[in-house]
Design a protein around this motif. Structure first.
Motif, PDB file in Angstrom:
ATOM      1  N   ILE A   1      -3.368   5.569  -5.336  1.00 42.99           N
ATOM      2  CA  ILE A   1      -4.156   5.217  -4.141  1.00 42.99           C
ATOM      3  C   ILE A   1      -4.290   6.863  -3.987  1.00 42.99           C
ATOM      4  CG2 ILE A   1      -4.166   2.888  -4.260  1.00 42.99           C
ATOM      5  CD1 ILE A   1      -2.905   3.907  -0.822  1.00 42.99           C
ATOM      6  N   THR A   2      -5.402   7.653  -3.299  1.00 41.89           N
ATOM      7  CA  THR A   2      -5.355   8.099  -2.422  1.00 41.89           C
ATOM      8  C   THR A   2      -4.707   8.935  -1.536  1.00 41.89           C
ATOM      9  OG1 THR A   2      -7.853   8.186  -2.015  1.00 41.89           O
ATOM     10  CG2 THR A   2      -7.473   9.076  -4.666  1.00 41.89           C
ATOM     11  N   GLU A   3      -4.613  10.431  -0.734  1.00 38.31           N
ATOM     12  CA  GLU A   3      -4.059  10.256   0.538  1.00 38.31           C
ATOM     13  C   GLU A   3      -5.212   9.381   1.053  1.00 38.31           C
ATOM     14  OE1 GLU A   3      -1.537  12.109   3.128  1.00 38.31           O
ATOM     15  OE2 GLU A   3      -0.902  11.942   1.064  1.00 38.31           O
TER      16      GLU A   3
ATOM     17  N   ASN B   1      -7.824   7.104   0.800  1.00 39.90           N
ATOM     18  CA  ASN B   1      -7.685   6.101   0.775  1.00 39.90           C
ATOM     19  C   ASN B   1      -6.427   5.396   2.073  1.00 39.90           C
ATOM     20  OD1 ASN B   1     -10.271   5.184  -0.487  1.00 39.90           O
ATOM     21  ND2 ASN B   1      -9.175   5.476  -2.276  1.00 39.90           N
ATOM     22  N   PHE B   2      -5.424   6.243   1.044  1.00 36.67           N
ATOM     23  CA  PHE B   2      -3.416   5.268   2.268  1.00 36.67           C
ATOM     24  C   PHE B   2      -3.951   5.640   4.061  1.00 36.67           C
ATOM     25  CE2 PHE B   2      -0.127   7.234   4.448  1.00 36.67           C
ATOM     26  CZ  PHE B   2       1.192   5.478   3.938  1.00 36.67           C
ATOM     27  N   ASN B   3      -4.362   6.598   4.030  1.00 35.81           N
ATOM     28  CA  ASN B   3      -4.960   7.295   5.439  1.00 35.81           C
ATOM     29  C   ASN B   3      -5.670   6.672   6.295  1.00 35.81           C
ATOM     30  OD1 ASN B   3      -2.841   8.967   5.891  1.00 35.81           O
ATOM     31  ND2 ASN B   3      -4.443  10.684   5.201  1.00 35.81           N
TER      32      ASN B   3
ATOM     33  N   SER C   1      -4.977   2.322   6.059  1.00 39.16           N
ATOM     34  CA  SER C   1      -2.667   2.920   6.998  1.00 39.16           C
ATOM     35  C   SER C   1      -3.335   2.548   8.543  1.00 39.16           C
ATOM     36  CB  SER C   1      -2.575   3.751   6.916  1.00 39.16           C
ATOM     37  OG  SER C   1      -1.231   3.879   8.282  1.00 39.16           O
TER      38      SER C   1
ATOM     39  N   MET D   1       1.003  -0.984  -0.194  1.00 36.49           N
ATOM     40  CA  MET D   1       0.041   0.137   0.270  1.00 36.49           C
ATOM     41  C   MET D   1       0.907   1.620   0.440  1.00 36.49           C
ATOM     42  SD  MET D   1      -2.288   1.090   3.370  1.00 36.49           S
ATOM     43  CE  MET D   1      -0.981   1.415   4.523  1.00 36.49           C
ATOM     44  N   TYR D   2       1.649   1.283   1.135  1.00 42.23           N
ATOM     45  CA  TYR D   2       2.832   2.698   0.852  1.00 42.23           C
ATOM     46  C   TYR D   2       3.462   1.961  -0.463  1.00 42.23           C
ATOM     47  CZ  TYR D   2       6.538   5.595   2.538  1.00 42.23           C
ATOM     48  OH  TYR D   2       7.278   7.089   2.764  1.00 42.23           O
TER      49      TYR D   2
ATOM     50  N   ASP E   1       2.030   1.808  -3.641  1.00 42.19           N
ATOM     51  CA  ASP E   1       1.057   2.227  -4.233  1.00 42.19           C
ATOM     52  C   ASP E   1       0.949   4.052  -3.977  1.00 42.19           C
ATOM     53  OD1 ASP E   1       0.563  -0.050  -5.691  1.00 42.19           O
ATOM     54  OD2 ASP E   1      -1.096  -0.648  -4.296  1.00 42.19           O
ATOM     55  N   TRP E   2       0.902   4.065  -2.884  1.00 45.28           N
ATOM     56  CA  TRP E   2       0.788   6.072  -2.823  1.00 45.28           C
ATOM     57  C   TRP E   2       1.854   6.528  -2.797  1.00 45.28           C
ATOM     58  CZ3 TRP E   2       3.811   8.566   1.492  1.00 45.28           C
ATOM     59  CH2 TRP E   2       3.239   9.565   1.706  1.00 45.28           C
ATOM     60  N   SER E   3       3.356   6.703  -2.460  1.00 45.86           N
ATOM     61  CA  SER E   3       4.150   6.740  -3.484  1.00 45.86           C
ATOM     62  C   SER E   3       3.789   7.101  -4.257  1.00 45.86           C
ATOM     63  CB  SER E   3       5.667   5.845  -3.276  1.00 45.86           C
ATOM     64  OG  SER E   3       5.763   5.903  -0.890  1.00 45.86           O
TER      65      SER E   3
END
Length: 277
Positions: free
Chosen positions: A181-183, A185-187, A190, A172-173, A175-177
């Motif tokens: 994925i959006t901020e 969804n990441f939060n 996470s 997931m990290y 994909d976020w980098s």
């Protein structure tokens, strides 16, 4: 076969000194149980010594647990019959909760069963201490090995899931980098993964601690036998006797067979040695 041993009686006259002439010498013999264990039992007896309306002490208070939900069994009385009697039932079933079944057992039935088991162990402790010690250790080995298998399976499952969650979190990290994925969804993910990681870490640590603490030693069995030898052929149950020798008593739901008979499993977990048959 019951064998009756010959007992000789000798007439020995004892002269009792006045109490003001008594004196106490402490710590001359090694204690059967430690001061810490003794005090713990006394505290339990004091905390569990509840009295019913008729003034009688509830000797089983705090000891009897529901085998399914773990809650304490509550004491009640049936006064509708010609001969009133006491009984226990799951407190999670009473008080309108109905979150568990009754686990109903009569006081006199429970009393007779527990007394019979303690008389049995007392007889073995007096008759052949070495044989009883060997039996206790063999029983604890079987019990421990059975529990260890279940705990090992749980530990393996928890560690496998922990590795999966760690991998998902790393992916997931990435994909976020990379902006996949959006901020938001990441939060959200996470927090979810971190919470599960913490829960799994706690579970894994607790399983490790439980498996290490489950090792039964000969010293534990010897302590219990030493305690049992203090109560030679008990003829009645008291709060002190129960709390000294027993950790808890679990009551299962009764099963009725087709012929109308009622069978119920009651498990006694003894101090130091756990459940033995």
């Amino acid at each position: 076969h019951n064998k009756q041993s010959n007992i000789s009686f000798k007439n020995k006259k004892k002269v009792r000194k006045p109490q003001e002439e008594w004196y106490r010498v402490e710590n001359t013999h090694e204690a059967i149980i430690s001061e810490e264990v003794f005090q713990k039992v006394q505290e339990l007896i004091a905390s569990r010594r509840r009295k019913r309306r008729n003034g009688m002490t509830q000797i089983f208070a705090g000891l009897i647990k529901c085998a399914d939900c773990g809650w304490s069994l509550a004491y009640g009385e049936n006064r509708q019959n010609k001969n009133p009697y006491g009984y226990y039932h799951c407190s999670k079933n009473g008080q309108g909760l109905r979150q568990c079944s009754m686990h109903y057992i009569r006081y006199d039935v429970l009393y007779a069963y527990v007394l019979a088991r303690l008389q049995y162990w007392s007889m073995l402790a007096q008759k052949d201490e070495d044989k009883l010690l060997k039996r206790l250790l063999n029983a604890s080995d079987r019990e421990r090995n059975s529990a260890k298998k279940k705990q090992a399976a749980e530990l393996k499952k928890a560690e496998k899931r922990k590795a999966e969650v760690d991998g998902l979190f790393a992916k997931m990290y990435e994909d976020w980098s990379a902006g996949r994925i959006t901020e938001y969804n990441f939060n959200m993910l996470s927090e979810k993964y971190q919470n599960e990681q913490k829960e799994l870490e706690i579970k894994i640590r607790q399983l490790h601690e439980t498996m290490e603490a489950a090792v039964q030693t000969a010293a534990d069995a010897e302590k219990w036998i030493a305690l049992m030898k203090q109560y030679v052929n008990p003829v009645e149950l008291t709060a002190e006797l129960l709390n000294t020798l027993i950790e808890k008593i679990t009551v299962h739901e009764a099963v009725k067979s087709e012929d109308g008979s009622r069978e119920q499993e009651v498990e006694i977990y003894y101090r130091f040695i756990g459940k033995i048959d």
